[in-house]
Design a protein around this motif. Structure first.
Motif, PDB file in Angstrom:
ATOM      1  N   ILE A   1       8.750   5.410   4.723  1.00 42.20           N
ATOM      2  CA  ILE A   1       8.127   4.106   4.492  1.00 42.20           C
ATOM      3  C   ILE A   1       9.002   3.084   5.214  1.00 42.20           C
ATOM      4  O   ILE A   1      10.150   2.864   4.851  1.00 42.20           O
ATOM      5  N   THR A   2       8.437   2.478   6.259  1.00 45.75           N
ATOM      6  CA  THR A   2       9.233   1.561   7.077  1.00 45.75           C
ATOM      7  C   THR A   2       9.182   0.135   6.553  1.00 45.75           C
ATOM      8  O   THR A   2       9.949  -0.724   6.991  1.00 45.75           O
ATOM      9  N   GLY A   3       8.255  -0.132   5.637  1.00 46.98           N
ATOM     10  CA  GLY A   3       8.158  -1.464   5.076  1.00 46.98           C
ATOM     11  C   GLY A   3       6.875  -1.609   4.288  1.00 46.98           C
ATOM     12  O   GLY A   3       6.146  -0.642   4.078  1.00 46.98           O
ATOM     13  N   LYS A   4       6.613  -2.824   3.858  1.00 41.43           N
ATOM     14  CA  LYS A   4       5.436  -3.101   3.020  1.00 41.43           C
ATOM     15  C   LYS A   4       4.605  -4.212   3.662  1.00 41.43           C
ATOM     16  O   LYS A   4       5.134  -5.133   4.291  1.00 41.43           O
ATOM     17  N   SER A   5       3.295  -4.127   3.436  1.00 40.11           N
ATOM     18  CA  SER A   5       2.371  -5.160   3.900  1.00 40.11           C
ATOM     19  C   SER A   5       2.473  -6.397   3.011  1.00 40.11           C
ATOM     20  O   SER A   5       3.222  -6.413   2.024  1.00 40.11           O
ATOM     21  N   VAL A   6       1.688  -7.414   3.336  1.00 41.44           N
ATOM     22  CA  VAL A   6       1.667  -8.634   2.527  1.00 41.44           C
ATOM     23  C   VAL A   6       1.364  -8.298   1.067  1.00 41.44           C
ATOM     24  O   VAL A   6       1.991  -8.836   0.144  1.00 41.44           O
ATOM     25  N   LEU A   7       0.427  -7.371   0.839  1.00 42.98           N
ATOM     26  CA  LEU A   7       0.034  -7.004  -0.522  1.00 42.98           C
ATOM     27  C   LEU A   7       0.855  -5.859  -1.097  1.00 42.98           C
ATOM     28  O   LEU A   7       0.512  -5.314  -2.152  1.00 42.98           O
ATOM     29  N   GLY A   8       1.926  -5.505  -0.410  1.00 41.73           N
ATOM     30  CA  GLY A   8       2.827  -4.490  -0.944  1.00 41.73           C
ATOM     31  C   GLY A   8       2.413  -3.059  -0.669  1.00 41.73           C
ATOM     32  O   GLY A   8       2.963  -2.127  -1.269  1.00 41.73           O
ATOM     33  N   LYS A   9       1.455  -2.852   0.243  1.00 43.48           N
ATOM     34  CA  LYS A   9       1.063  -1.486   0.596  1.00 43.48           C
ATOM     35  C   LYS A   9       2.099  -0.891   1.551  1.00 43.48           C
ATOM     36  O   LYS A   9       2.691  -1.603   2.371  1.00 43.48           O
ATOM     37  N   SER A  10       2.289   0.411   1.452  1.00 48.18           N
ATOM     38  CA  SER A  10       3.277   1.088   2.289  1.00 48.18           C
ATOM     39  C   SER A  10       2.809   1.171   3.743  1.00 48.18           C
ATOM     40  O   SER A  10       1.645   1.484   4.016  1.00 48.18           O
ATOM     41  N   ILE A  11       3.736   0.874   4.644  1.00 49.47           N
ATOM     42  CA  ILE A  11       3.515   1.100   6.080  1.00 49.47           C
ATOM     43  C   ILE A  11       4.427   2.252   6.480  1.00 49.47           C
ATOM     44  O   ILE A  11       5.651   2.158   6.379  1.00 49.47           O
ATOM     45  N   TYR A  12       3.802   3.355   6.889  1.00 51.99           N
ATOM     46  CA  TYR A  12       4.525   4.593   7.145  1.00 51.99           C
ATOM     47  C   TYR A  12       4.818   4.763   8.635  1.00 51.99           C
ATOM     48  O   TYR A  12       4.037   4.339   9.498  1.00 51.99           O
ATOM     49  N   SER A  13       5.926   5.426   8.901  1.00 59.87           N
ATOM     50  CA  SER A  13       6.175   5.966  10.240  1.00 59.87           C
ATOM     51  C   SER A  13       6.438   7.456  10.092  1.00 59.87           C
ATOM     52  O   SER A  13       6.973   7.915   9.077  1.00 59.87           O
ATOM     53  N   TYR A  14       6.035   8.184  11.107  1.00 56.67           N
ATOM     54  CA  TYR A  14       6.165   9.645  11.107  1.00 56.67           C
ATOM     55  C   TYR A  14       6.885  10.034  12.396  1.00 56.67           C
ATOM     56  O   TYR A  14       6.396   9.758  13.492  1.00 56.67           O
ATOM     57  N   GLU A  15       8.057  10.621  12.260  1.00 57.86           N
ATOM     58  CA  GLU A  15       8.875  10.953  13.430  1.00 57.86           C
ATOM     59  C   GLU A  15       8.997  12.464  13.558  1.00 57.86           C
ATOM     60  O   GLU A  15       9.361  13.153  12.594  1.00 57.86           O
ATOM     61  N   ILE A  16       8.704  12.969  14.758  1.00 57.51           N
ATOM     62  CA  ILE A  16       8.720  14.407  14.978  1.00 57.51           C
ATOM     63  C   ILE A  16       9.088  14.696  16.433  1.00 57.51           C
ATOM     64  O   ILE A  16       8.716  13.945  17.329  1.00 57.51           O
ATOM     65  N   GLY A  17       9.839  15.770  16.651  1.00 59.28           N
ATOM     66  CA  GLY A  17      10.225  16.184  17.991  1.00 59.28           C
ATOM     67  C   GLY A  17      11.712  16.049  18.224  1.00 59.28           C
ATOM     68  O   GLY A  17      12.408  15.311  17.516  1.00 59.28           O
TER      69      GLY A  17
END
Length: 384
Positions: free
Chosen positions: A40-56
């Motif tokens: 979880i890289t951070g939260k939106s204005v309404l507190g929803k999770s903003i995800y990042s997915y790292e692979i390789g």
């Protein structure tokens, strides 16, 4: 490599259609989180999770993000199809994971996705906020960019059904852009890398999508994220997923976005970049506003007692109703439609127009009407 077969094999069947929200993708992200690749890289204005997915484990770093605009979900679907390839253990997966490290933000604007709006919940277009960074979502993308230090950026969007491939009468199912880095639209080293890669992608995709690939307008706007990242010296590619015939759910278009992603990374990993890339890039026809969703020709209308023959067009509005995207047709143009095309066209051959209120169509009214009383059009389409 048969890209059609590859798509059929790895398409993520659990997400379909246009309304893709955080609730749609969170189970998929958890399923793909086999080795702590998800953050979880951070939260939106309404507190929803903003995800990042790292692979390789590869040396070349690729940053991709989708749904910066909440109602542009086609590329999000294609990203999950692509992630299925990376997780497959196949020879192709091994090739890509050894060449690249991918950082993927599948949904930058989860609040806008829920509302099915272009802007975030504060009514800010995040793609005009790359300098001011007034919104948490904009700041998150910038922070990921600065910490990940990508070698290439992929800015993934949808475009409206109005765009065609120049004047060909073909819809722009995919469009690409190597954004400008200055007002003069000059070509420096980083922009040239993006140009050469797009030219290579186009050559491959023409085998599958002939004459339906456009080149997006390269007017410079430093407030746009692609222009900013290009200005910062990182080759950036804009993908615009557009219309394919009878594909308002964008499941066919999704396939071509997937093909473009696979092509991008196989080309880069094999160093199979075209020569004379600038000329080949500039030969991709430019996007042009030449389409309406629905077009009716040679309609007779009774205008103050005088009968005249005219044309009119209707456009769908995508309206969120009870968690469903409804395509509702409204009259958008009346009169001369020369040099325009309709995704659906009907020649009335002089049939007389009438609706439940009047004998002439009016702008912004629902496209519900009759022709000579025996043909009924409901929401833009003929009902027999």
């Amino acid at each position: 490599m048969d890209l059609e077969q590859l798509f059929s094999q790895y398409k993520e069947e659990t997400i379909q259609g246009r309304y893709i929200t955080l609730d749609s993708i969170e189970p998929l992200l958890q399923k793909l989180n086999t080795n702590n690749q998800l953050q979880i890289t951070g939260k939106s204005v309404l507190g929803k999770s903003i995800y990042s997915y790292e692979i390789g484990e590869g040396e070349t770093k690729i940053l991709l993000w989708s749904q910066m605009h909440g109602n542009e979900s086609t590329t999000t679907k294609a990203l999950f199809d692509f992630l299925n390839v990376l997780q497959s253990g196949s020879q192709l997966a091994q090739q890509l994971l050894s060449a690249f490290t991918f950082c993927i933000i599948p949904m930058l604007n989860p609040d806008g996705a829920t509302l099915y709006t272009r802007e975030n919940v504060n009514k800010v277009d995040l793609n005009r906020d790359s300098q001011a960074l007034t919104q948490p979502e904009s700041k998150i993308l910038r922070e990921v960019f600065e910490s990940f230090k990508p070698d290439y950026c992929f800015n993934l969007h949808d475009q409206r059904t109005i765009f065609g491939v120049s004047d060909t009468g073909k819809p722009a199912t995919l469009s690409f852009l190597a954004p400008s880095y200055n007002e003069e639209r000059e070509i420096n080293e980083s922009r040239l890398k993006a140009i050469n890669l797009i030219a290579s992608i186009n050559e491959e995709l023409q085998k599958y999508l002939p004459n339906q690939i456009g080149r997006f307008d390269d007017s410079f706007n430093i407030n746009c994220i692609g222009d900013t990242f290009q200005c910062l010296g990182v080759p950036t590619l804009l993908f615009e997923a557009g219309h394919f015939a009878n594909d308002y759910q964008r499941e066919e278009t999704r396939k071509y976005v997937f093909m473009a992603l696979i092509s991008s990374f196989t080309i880069l990993s094999e160093n199979d970049i075209v020569s004379n890339g600038i000329d080949k890039y500039l030969n991709i026809p430019q996007n042009k506003v030449v389409f309406y969703d629905l077009m009716y020709k040679n309609i007779k209308i009774n205008y103050d007692g005088i009968e005249i023959i005219t044309n009119f067009a209707a456009q769908y509005k995508e309206e969120l109703i009870e968690n469903q995207i409804c395509f509702n047709a409204y009259v958008s143009q009346i009169g001369d439609l020369e040099n325009y095309f309709g995704h659906f066209e009907y020649d009335a051959k002089g049939a007389l127009y009438k609706d439940d209120f009047d004998s002439i169509p009016k702008l912004n009214q629902k496209a519900d009407f009759y022709l000579d009383n025996n043909i009924k059009i409901v929401n833009g389409m003929i009902k027999i």
